[in-house]
Design a protein around this motif. Structure first.
Motif, PDB file in Angstrom:
ATOM      1  N   SER A  45      -5.969  12.891   7.277  1.00  0.00           N
ATOM      2  CA  SER A  45      -5.940  13.265   8.697  1.00  0.00           C
ATOM      3  C   SER A  45      -4.533  13.531   9.190  1.00  0.00           C
ATOM      4  O   SER A  45      -4.351  14.043  10.298  1.00  0.00           O
ATOM      5  CB  SER A  45      -6.557  12.147   9.544  1.00  0.00           C
ATOM      6  N   GLY A  46      -3.518  13.152   8.411  1.00  0.00           N
ATOM      7  CA  GLY A  46      -2.131  13.382   8.801  1.00  0.00           C
ATOM      8  C   GLY A  46      -1.342  12.103   8.963  1.00  0.00           C
ATOM      9  O   GLY A  46      -1.749  11.022   8.549  1.00  0.00           O
ATOM     10  N   PHE A  47      -0.206  12.244   9.614  1.00  0.00           N
ATOM     11  CA  PHE A  47       0.745  11.148   9.839  1.00  0.00           C
ATOM     12  C   PHE A  47       0.404  10.437  11.138  1.00  0.00           C
ATOM     13  O   PHE A  47       0.053  11.066  12.130  1.00  0.00           O
ATOM     14  CB  PHE A  47       2.155  11.743   9.922  1.00  0.00           C
ATOM     15  N   ARG A  48       0.540   9.111  11.143  1.00  0.00           N
ATOM     16  CA  ARG A  48       0.383   8.327  12.363  1.00  0.00           C
ATOM     17  C   ARG A  48       0.967   6.928  12.141  1.00  0.00           C
ATOM     18  O   ARG A  48       1.371   6.596  11.036  1.00  0.00           O
ATOM     19  CB  ARG A  48      -1.068   8.251  12.787  1.00  0.00           C
ATOM     20  N   TRP A  49       1.013   6.151  13.199  1.00  0.00           N
ATOM     21  CA  TRP A  49       1.490   4.769  13.133  1.00  0.00           C
ATOM     22  C   TRP A  49       0.291   3.844  13.252  1.00  0.00           C
ATOM     23  O   TRP A  49      -0.562   4.045  14.120  1.00  0.00           O
ATOM     24  CB  TRP A  49       2.477   4.504  14.270  1.00  0.00           C
ATOM     25  N   GLU A  50       0.221   2.836  12.389  1.00  0.00           N
ATOM     26  CA  GLU A  50      -0.892   1.887  12.400  1.00  0.00           C
ATOM     27  C   GLU A  50      -0.375   0.461  12.290  1.00  0.00           C
ATOM     28  O   GLU A  50       0.653   0.203  11.659  1.00  0.00           O
ATOM     29  CB  GLU A  50      -1.841   2.132  11.219  1.00  0.00           C
ATOM     30  N   TYR A  51      -1.157  -0.453  12.850  1.00  0.00           N
ATOM     31  CA  TYR A  51      -0.839  -1.871  12.710  1.00  0.00           C
ATOM     32  C   TYR A  51      -1.160  -2.358  11.297  1.00  0.00           C
ATOM     33  O   TYR A  51      -2.163  -1.945  10.707  1.00  0.00           O
ATOM     34  CB  TYR A  51      -1.633  -2.712  13.712  1.00  0.00           C
ATOM     35  N   ILE A  52      -0.312  -3.232  10.794  1.00  0.00           N
ATOM     36  CA  ILE A  52      -0.573  -3.904   9.528  1.00  0.00           C
ATOM     37  C   ILE A  52      -1.429  -5.129   9.845  1.00  0.00           C
ATOM     38  O   ILE A  52      -1.028  -5.998  10.621  1.00  0.00           O
ATOM     39  CB  ILE A  52       0.735  -4.293   8.808  1.00  0.00           C
ATOM     40  N   GLY A  77      -1.780   2.290  -3.033  1.00  0.00           N
ATOM     41  CA  GLY A  77      -2.754   2.146  -4.093  1.00  0.00           C
ATOM     42  C   GLY A  77      -3.804   3.233  -4.102  1.00  0.00           C
ATOM     43  O   GLY A  77      -4.558   3.370  -5.054  1.00  0.00           O
ATOM     44  N   ASP A  78      -3.869   4.020  -3.046  1.00  0.00           N
ATOM     45  CA  ASP A  78      -4.820   5.128  -2.926  1.00  0.00           C
ATOM     46  C   ASP A  78      -4.028   6.344  -2.466  1.00  0.00           C
ATOM     47  O   ASP A  78      -3.445   6.335  -1.387  1.00  0.00           O
ATOM     48  CB  ASP A  78      -5.897   4.765  -1.905  1.00  0.00           C
ATOM     49  N   SER A  79      -4.002   7.390  -3.281  1.00  0.00           N
ATOM     50  CA  SER A  79      -3.190   8.573  -2.936  1.00  0.00           C
ATOM     51  C   SER A  79      -3.694   9.299  -1.698  1.00  0.00           C
ATOM     52  O   SER A  79      -2.993  10.151  -1.143  1.00  0.00           O
ATOM     53  CB  SER A  79      -3.131   9.540  -4.121  1.00  0.00           C
ATOM     54  N   ASP A  80      -4.881   8.952  -1.218  1.00  0.00           N
ATOM     55  CA  ASP A  80      -5.406   9.552   0.015  1.00  0.00           C
ATOM     56  C   ASP A  80      -5.031   8.758   1.260  1.00  0.00           C
ATOM     57  O   ASP A  80      -5.270   9.210   2.380  1.00  0.00           O
ATOM     58  CB  ASP A  80      -6.930   9.669  -0.057  1.00  0.00           C
ATOM     59  N   LYS A  81      -4.479   7.546   1.084  1.00  0.00           N
ATOM     60  CA  LYS A  81      -4.059   6.692   2.206  1.00  0.00           C
ATOM     61  C   LYS A  81      -2.791   5.968   1.781  1.00  0.00           C
ATOM     62  O   LYS A  81      -2.844   5.079   0.938  1.00  0.00           O
ATOM     63  CB  LYS A  81      -5.128   5.645   2.541  1.00  0.00           C
ATOM     64  N   MET A  82      -1.660   6.338   2.361  1.00  0.00           N
ATOM     65  CA  MET A  82      -0.383   5.755   1.942  1.00  0.00           C
ATOM     66  C   MET A  82       0.402   5.205   3.132  1.00  0.00           C
ATOM     67  O   MET A  82       0.238   5.655   4.261  1.00  0.00           O
ATOM     68  CB  MET A  82       0.428   6.802   1.200  1.00  0.00           C
ATOM     69  N   ILE A  83       1.273   4.247   2.841  1.00  0.00           N
ATOM     70  CA  ILE A  83       2.151   3.621   3.825  1.00  0.00           C
ATOM     71  C   ILE A  83       3.584   3.964   3.457  1.00  0.00           C
ATOM     72  O   ILE A  83       3.953   3.975   2.288  1.00  0.00           O
ATOM     73  CB  ILE A  83       1.940   2.088   3.833  1.00  0.00           C
ATOM     74  N   PHE A  84       4.414   4.231   4.458  1.00  0.00           N
ATOM     75  CA  PHE A  84       5.815   4.584   4.208  1.00  0.00           C
ATOM     76  C   PHE A  84       6.662   3.337   3.986  1.00  0.00           C
ATOM     77  O   PHE A  84       6.588   2.384   4.756  1.00  0.00           O
ATOM     78  CB  PHE A  84       6.378   5.399   5.373  1.00  0.00           C
ATOM     79  N   THR A  85       7.474   3.353   2.918  1.00  0.00           N
ATOM     80  CA  THR A  85       8.361   2.240   2.589  1.00  0.00           C
ATOM     81  C   THR A  85       9.752   2.787   2.242  1.00  0.00           C
ATOM     82  O   THR A  85       9.956   3.991   2.174  1.00  0.00           O
ATOM     83  CB  THR A  85       7.841   1.440   1.372  1.00  0.00           C
ATOM     84  N   HIS A  86      10.674   1.866   1.992  1.00  0.00           N
ATOM     85  CA  HIS A  86      12.024   2.173   1.483  1.00  0.00           C
ATOM     86  C   HIS A  86      12.134   1.589   0.090  1.00  0.00           C
ATOM     87  O   HIS A  86      11.219   0.926  -0.396  1.00  0.00           O
ATOM     88  CB  HIS A  86      13.107   1.492   2.338  1.00  0.00           C
ATOM     89  N   ASN A  87      13.296   1.748  -0.515  1.00  0.00           N
ATOM     90  CA  ASN A  87      13.606   1.016  -1.738  1.00  0.00           C
ATOM     91  C   ASN A  87      13.733  -0.459  -1.409  1.00  0.00           C
ATOM     92  O   ASN A  87      13.938  -0.831  -0.264  1.00  0.00           O
ATOM     93  CB  ASN A  87      14.948   1.495  -2.323  1.00  0.00           C
ATOM     94  N   SER A  88      13.652  -1.318  -2.419  1.00  0.00           N
ATOM     95  CA  SER A  88      13.836  -2.743  -2.162  1.00  0.00           C
ATOM     96  C   SER A  88      15.313  -3.055  -2.050  1.00  0.00           C
ATOM     97  O   SER A  88      16.173  -2.260  -2.431  1.00  0.00           O
ATOM     98  CB  SER A  88      13.193  -3.586  -3.256  1.00  0.00           C
ATOM     99  N   THR A  89      15.607  -4.221  -1.534  1.00  0.00           N
ATOM    100  CA  THR A  89      16.982  -4.681  -1.391  1.00  0.00           C
ATOM    101  C   THR A  89      17.014  -6.170  -1.697  1.00  0.00           C
ATOM    102  O   THR A  89      15.980  -6.809  -1.778  1.00  0.00           O
ATOM    103  CB  THR A  89      17.497  -4.392   0.028  1.00  0.00           C
ATOM    104  N   VAL A  90      18.167  -6.740  -1.860  1.00  0.00           N
ATOM    105  CA  VAL A  90      18.284  -8.152  -2.175  1.00  0.00           C
ATOM    106  C   VAL A  90      18.427  -8.950  -0.884  1.00  0.00           C
ATOM    107  O   VAL A  90      19.288  -8.653  -0.050  1.00  0.00           O
ATOM    108  CB  VAL A  90      19.487  -8.423  -3.091  1.00  0.00           C
ATOM    109  N   ILE A  91      17.539  -9.936  -0.691  1.00  0.00           N
ATOM    110  CA  ILE A  91      17.631 -10.836   0.448  1.00  0.00           C
ATOM    111  C   ILE A  91      17.439 -12.262  -0.055  1.00  0.00           C
ATOM    112  O   ILE A  91      16.916 -12.477  -1.144  1.00  0.00           O
ATOM    113  CB  ILE A  91      16.588 -10.538   1.549  1.00  0.00           C
TER     114      ILE A  91
END
Length: 93
Positions: A45-52, A77-91
């Motif tokens: 359906s496109g890009f949008r913002w959703e609650y986790i 985990g599903d190429s039809d529904k994805m969440i935007f992330t960054h690379n990991s970092t050390v914390i």
């Protein structure tokens, strides 16, 4: 340690607890801190913002460090529904 993030539409991604995630307001939190916050989602359906709606501990996993020139990218985990992330970092855990 890793977590599985699931959005209100069922999009999900497994990520490290130290994966930076950009919120709707432009701030950044880590994988373990995103419950109830809005992340960018991409599906047919496109890009949008959703609650986790769920952050589930999935234990130790191998994670990929993908270089995206400090930008976000869609993953999940599903190429039809994805969440935007960054690379990991050390914390500190």
């Amino acid at each position: 340690p890793c977590v599985r993030l699931t959005s209100e539409s069922g999009a999900w991604v497994d990520c490290s607890i130290s994966t930076p995630l950009t919120l709707f307001d432009g701030s950044v939190v880590y994988g373990r801190e995103v419950l109830g916050k809005k992340l960018a989602v991409l599906d047919r359906s496109g890009f949008r913002w959703e609650y986790i709606t769920s952050v589930k501990n999935i234990g130790q996993k191998n994670v990929m460090l993908i270089s995206a020139n400090n930008q976000t990218y869609a993953a999940g985990g599903d190429s039809d529904k994805m969440i935007f992330t960054h690379n990991s970092t050390v914390i500190k855990a």
